[in-house]
Scaffold this active site. Sequence first.
Site, PDB file in Angstrom:
ATOM      1  N   CYS A 381       0.728  -1.212   0.092  1.00 50.00           N
ATOM      2  CA  CYS A 381       0.015   0.092  -0.025  1.00 50.00           C
ATOM      3  C   CYS A 381       0.973   1.430   0.120  1.00 50.00           C
ATOM      4  O   CYS A 381       1.344   1.437  -1.012  1.00 50.00           O
ATOM      5  CB  CYS A 381      -0.955  -0.109   0.963  1.00 50.00           C
ATOM      6  SG  CYS A 381      -2.134   1.268   1.110  1.00 50.00           S
ATOM      7  N   HIS A 507      -3.312  -4.945  -0.032  1.00 51.47           N
ATOM      8  CA  HIS A 507      -2.830  -5.573   1.495  1.00 51.47           C
ATOM      9  C   HIS A 507      -2.807  -7.130   1.299  1.00 51.47           C
ATOM     10  O   HIS A 507      -3.798  -7.705   1.729  1.00 51.47           O
ATOM     11  CB  HIS A 507      -3.553  -5.155   2.351  1.00 51.47           C
ATOM     12  CG  HIS A 507      -3.454  -3.673   2.673  1.00 51.47           C
ATOM     13  ND1 HIS A 507      -2.564  -3.116   3.578  1.00 51.47           N
ATOM     14  CD2 HIS A 507      -4.068  -2.269   2.404  1.00 51.47           C
ATOM     15  CE1 HIS A 507      -2.734  -1.941   3.755  1.00 51.47           C
ATOM     16  NE2 HIS A 507      -3.389  -1.286   2.886  1.00 51.47           N
ATOM     17  N   GLU A 509      -1.457  -9.246   2.942  1.00 55.20           N
ATOM     18  CA  GLU A 509      -1.218  -9.737   4.511  1.00 55.20           C
ATOM     19  C   GLU A 509      -2.550 -10.160   4.954  1.00 55.20           C
ATOM     20  O   GLU A 509      -2.775 -10.966   5.993  1.00 55.20           O
ATOM     21  CB  GLU A 509      -0.699  -8.795   5.346  1.00 55.20           C
ATOM     22  CG  GLU A 509      -1.297  -7.374   5.750  1.00 55.20           C
ATOM     23  CD  GLU A 509      -1.117  -6.365   5.037  1.00 55.20           C
ATOM     24  OE1 GLU A 509      -1.433  -5.038   5.308  1.00 55.20           O
ATOM     25  OE2 GLU A 509      -0.769  -6.560   3.710  1.00 55.20           O
TER      26      GLU A 509
END
EC number: 6.3.4.2
Length: 534
Positions: A381, A507, A509
């Site tokens: 990001c 993102h 993650e």
Amino acid sequence: MTKYIFVTGGVASSVGKGITVASLGRLLKSRGISVSIQKLDPYINVDPGTMSPYQHGEVFVTEDGAETDLDLGHYERFIDENLSRVNNITTGQIYSSVIQKERRGDFLGGTIQVIPHITNEIKSRVALVAKNTNADVVIVEIGGTVGDIESLPFLEAIRQMKKDVGRDNVMYIHVTLLPYLQASGELKTKPTQHSIAELRRVGISPAVVLCRSDLPVDDDMREKIALFADLPNEAVVALPTVDSIYEVPLVLEEAGLGDLIIERLALAAQPVQLDEWRSLVARIKQPKRHTTVAIVGKYVELRDAYMSVAESVRHAGWAQDIQVDIKWVSSEELEVADPVTMLGDVQGIIVPGGFGYRGVEGKIRAVRYARENKIPFLGLCLGMQCATIEFARFALNAPDANSTEFNPNTKLPVIDFMPDQLDISDKGGTMRLGVYPCILAPDTKAAKAYGRELALERHRHRFEFNNKYRKAMEAAGFVISGHSPDGRLVEIVELRDHPWFVASQFHPEFKSRPNNPHPLFRDFVQAALEQIAE
């Protein structure tokens, strides 16, 4: 009919209630029971999207674009299910909904009260999870601790649920802390006794008490708590601190909690299957190789702010029998410190997301160090935006390159507001949020990692790569390896002349799982390990 498990906390906050709830979900799912998990947060914010990471930690984004509590990340990782906005409810949402209904005249001129209007709204939100997911069991975590004034409406609502759906379909579990007093050299049960008494005062009697402690809990202490709580001894479960949060399901299973829940709720369960989870824990405890990566951010004092990033790095390591040690680097300190001093001992660098100018120049210095020294790099990001700015400044020799977030009057806005964000004034819930498709360019590191042409990833941003500078950047070796289906939004970038340098606007993650690491993190960790071999 859906069954409900309500999990409350006592004595102190931050004792691991979220991990415990996620572990309960894993125990049930390992028996073939479908599960969904909901978090009830007593704070008055509508969601944590505008809260400081120092106060709240990470904001976890769901597939449907909800900005939620970081515990939902634990839930998703442990039960391997995608959750949605209905899985995180706040006091702010409850009151906003009730007030809107009152303004519409839904209550026919009645006086709006906590009971029944607020409690009914809470119950309807809990029931909505069951309706939307058709789960066999919905586990509901009530944030905070028993005795908090903010939690009272939620406790009253879950008390009423027993009457609404039948006592055989509801189970209450209380997670409490047994503090250790060094002066006397013993764990103390009195705070737990008071916590259980407080819970009973609002009409809830727990069927199980989970005792968190830093030391082993002996049978005499469990028996003492069981006597006070009017429970069989086996319903008082010791949960000592463990080296890895992923051990918790195994600890609870060994204590018999899985079977106890099955019996209490009369669930039709299959034989428990935890072999894959045991294998995961074995890999965690016995790695064959080691590597160190840096996470460069401005909130590193509170590591919960980067919870999913850290977990994703670890997942990627465990899948390859690698222990990844994380070095936390303050981007503010890096603005003035020598990068070699702070980053010279790591084999990979991650620059995660964030907002605001503070610490950004330190992140850009980290990007430059990774690029010039051929250190594996993963930007997330804001990390992708910093990589863009750094390349423009130092590879294209354009020192004025910047983002309009940091300098609205910059002459070279390589990162700029997304067009649909220009006229938005409210900050909460208005970013580009949730899952969007990304088309991967062939023969790129990103495409190799994913092994396919399309990726679906979660976003949380207002700014984007400025396509005005795309041709100049690409001519200098900046590769656009992922973009939106219409080709307008740059989603992934990488460098042509670098061993492994990848940055995403999204993102990744948020989609990594302990037994299924995200491909970008997996390849990043592999590249970091290769640095040692070299």
